[in-house]
Design a protein around this motif. Structure first.
Motif, mmCIF file in Angstrom:
data_model
loop_
_atom_site.group_PDB
_atom_site.id
_atom_site.type_symbol
_atom_site.label_atom_id
_atom_site.label_comp_id
_atom_site.label_asym_id
_atom_site.label_seq_id
_atom_site.Cartn_x
_atom_site.Cartn_y
_atom_site.Cartn_z
ATOM 1 N N ALA A 1 59.676 58.282 48.578
ATOM 2 C CA ALA A 1 59.044 59.096 47.534
ATOM 3 C C ALA A 1 57.560 58.745 47.400
ATOM 4 N N GLY A 2 56.734 59.736 47.101
ATOM 5 C CA GLY A 2 55.295 59.541 46.905
ATOM 6 C C GLY A 2 54.993 59.085 45.485
ATOM 7 N N VAL A 3 55.298 57.828 45.190
ATOM 8 C CA VAL A 3 55.229 57.339 43.807
ATOM 9 C C VAL A 3 54.415 56.068 43.611
ATOM 10 N N ILE A 4 53.883 55.486 44.660
ATOM 11 C CA ILE A 4 53.201 54.194 44.527
ATOM 12 C C ILE A 4 52.048 54.270 43.526
ATOM 13 N N SER A 5 51.353 55.400 43.458
ATOM 14 C CA SER A 5 50.229 55.537 42.519
ATOM 15 C C SER A 5 50.669 55.382 41.067
ATOM 16 N N ARG A 6 51.953 55.578 40.782
ATOM 17 C CA ARG A 6 52.472 55.432 39.422
ATOM 18 C C ARG A 6 53.062 54.048 39.165
ATOM 19 N N GLY A 7 52.874 53.132 40.119
ATOM 20 C CA GLY A 7 53.423 51.793 39.999
ATOM 21 C C GLY A 7 52.688 50.936 38.991
ATOM 22 N N THR B 1 48.526 43.212 42.977
ATOM 23 C CA THR B 1 49.752 43.863 43.436
ATOM 24 C C THR B 1 50.009 45.177 42.714
ATOM 25 N N VAL B 2 50.946 45.931 43.295
ATOM 26 C CA VAL B 2 51.505 47.106 42.633
ATOM 27 C C VAL B 2 53.008 47.048 42.864
ATOM 28 N N ALA B 3 53.776 47.296 41.808
ATOM 29 C CA ALA B 3 55.233 47.345 41.895
ATOM 30 C C ALA B 3 55.654 48.806 41.924
ATOM 31 N N SER B 4 56.464 49.153 42.905
ATOM 32 C CA SER B 4 56.946 50.527 43.004
ATOM 33 C C SER B 4 57.738 50.899 41.758
ATOM 34 N N PRO B 5 57.499 52.087 41.208
ATOM 35 C CA PRO B 5 58.251 52.497 40.024
ATOM 36 C C PRO B 5 59.708 52.848 40.335
ATOM 37 N N MET B 6 60.043 53.003 41.616
ATOM 38 C CA MET B 6 61.412 53.386 41.976
ATOM 39 C C MET B 6 62.335 52.175 42.027
ATOM 40 N N LEU B 7 62.118 51.297 42.996
ATOM 41 C CA LEU B 7 63.035 50.176 43.215
ATOM 42 C C LEU B 7 62.415 48.827 42.871
ATOM 43 N N LYS B 8 61.185 48.854 42.373
ATOM 44 C CA LYS B 8 60.471 47.682 41.837
ATOM 45 C C LYS B 8 59.988 46.672 42.873
ATOM 46 N N GLN B 9 59.999 47.012 44.179
ATOM 47 C CA GLN B 9 59.419 46.093 45.156
ATOM 48 C C GLN B 9 57.922 45.979 44.895
ATOM 49 N N GLU C 1 38.011 45.782 40.710
ATOM 50 C CA GLU C 1 38.129 45.922 42.156
ATOM 51 C C GLU C 1 38.880 47.214 42.474
ATOM 52 N N LEU C 2 38.539 47.825 43.598
ATOM 53 C CA LEU C 2 39.189 49.053 44.037
ATOM 54 C C LEU C 2 40.034 48.785 45.277
ATOM 55 N N TYR C 3 41.203 49.433 45.342
ATOM 56 C CA TYR C 3 42.104 49.308 46.470
ATOM 57 C C TYR C 3 42.695 50.673 46.786
ATOM 58 N N ALA C 4 42.992 50.910 48.067
ATOM 59 C CA ALA C 4 43.652 52.144 48.475
ATOM 60 C C ALA C 4 44.772 51.796 49.449
ATOM 61 N N VAL C 5 45.968 52.270 49.141
ATOM 62 C CA VAL C 5 47.148 52.037 49.975
ATOM 63 C C VAL C 5 47.893 53.353 50.125
ATOM 64 N N GLY C 6 48.874 53.372 51.020
ATOM 65 C CA GLY C 6 49.716 54.550 51.165
ATOM 66 C C GLY C 6 50.495 54.809 49.890
ATOM 67 N N ASN C 7 50.698 56.068 49.564
ATOM 68 C CA ASN C 7 51.369 56.432 48.310
ATOM 69 C C ASN C 7 52.883 56.593 48.461
ATOM 70 N N VAL C 8 53.417 56.475 49.679
ATOM 71 C CA VAL C 8 54.848 56.683 49.895
ATOM 72 C C VAL C 8 55.582 55.339 49.898
ATOM 73 N N ASP C 9 56.568 55.217 49.022
ATOM 74 C CA ASP C 9 57.400 54.016 48.948
ATOM 75 C C ASP C 9 58.243 53.935 50.223
ATOM 76 N N PRO C 10 58.085 52.870 51.027
ATOM 77 C CA PRO C 10 58.821 52.795 52.286
ATOM 78 C C PRO C 10 60.332 52.596 52.103
ATOM 79 N N PHE C 11 60.765 52.248 50.919
ATOM 80 C CA PHE C 11 62.189 52.016 50.685
ATOM 81 C C PHE C 11 62.947 53.285 50.305
ATOM 82 N N CYS C 12 62.251 54.236 49.678
ATOM 83 C CA CYS C 12 62.965 55.453 49.259
ATOM 84 C C CYS C 12 62.298 56.737 49.747
#
Length: 108
Positions: free
Chosen positions: A49-55, A65-73, A36-47
């Motif tokens: 940073a443009g890191v969601i793609s690396r989650g 789901t995807v877990a943010s690589p920064m704060l793990k939400q 399955e394919l999904y597209a979401v915003g790449n900016v972590d709303p908590f910090c």
């Protein structure tokens, strides 16, 4: 709605994301283990940073789901809703696979 090509499907392995800039918006495109394919915003709303793609892509109770690589939400790939803090959400974008295998994203 205009579709923007992102990458060939073979460049997006299952359980990984790729970052893209679509009409000046940072987008993260994911392919799950069930193709399955999904597209979401790449900016972590908590910090900010443009890191969601690396989650880390996963599943919580059947929800992709995807877990943010920064704060793990953890965020739902279907809705963008943060499953750990209901006050946060990622934007969600339409995504599709063309017959020639190219993955595309559209912004409203």
């Amino acid at each position: 709605m205009t579709w923007q090509p992102i990458c060939a499907l073979e460049m997006l392995p299952p359980e990984y994301g790729v970052p893209a800039l679509v009409q000046d918006r940072p987008v993260a495109v994911f392919r799950t283990h069930d193709d399955e394919l999904y597209a979401v915003g790449n900016v972590d709303p908590f910090c900010g940073a443009g890191v969601i793609s690396r989650g880390i892509v996963g599943d919580r109770g059947g929800e992709p789901t995807v877990a943010s690589p920064m704060l793990k939400q953890v965020f739902s790939l279907r809705t963008g809703q943060c499953l750990d803090d209901p006050s946060a959400r990622l934007p969600v974008y339409p995504v599709r696979r063309r017959p020639d295998g190219v993955v595309e994203v559209a912004l409203p």
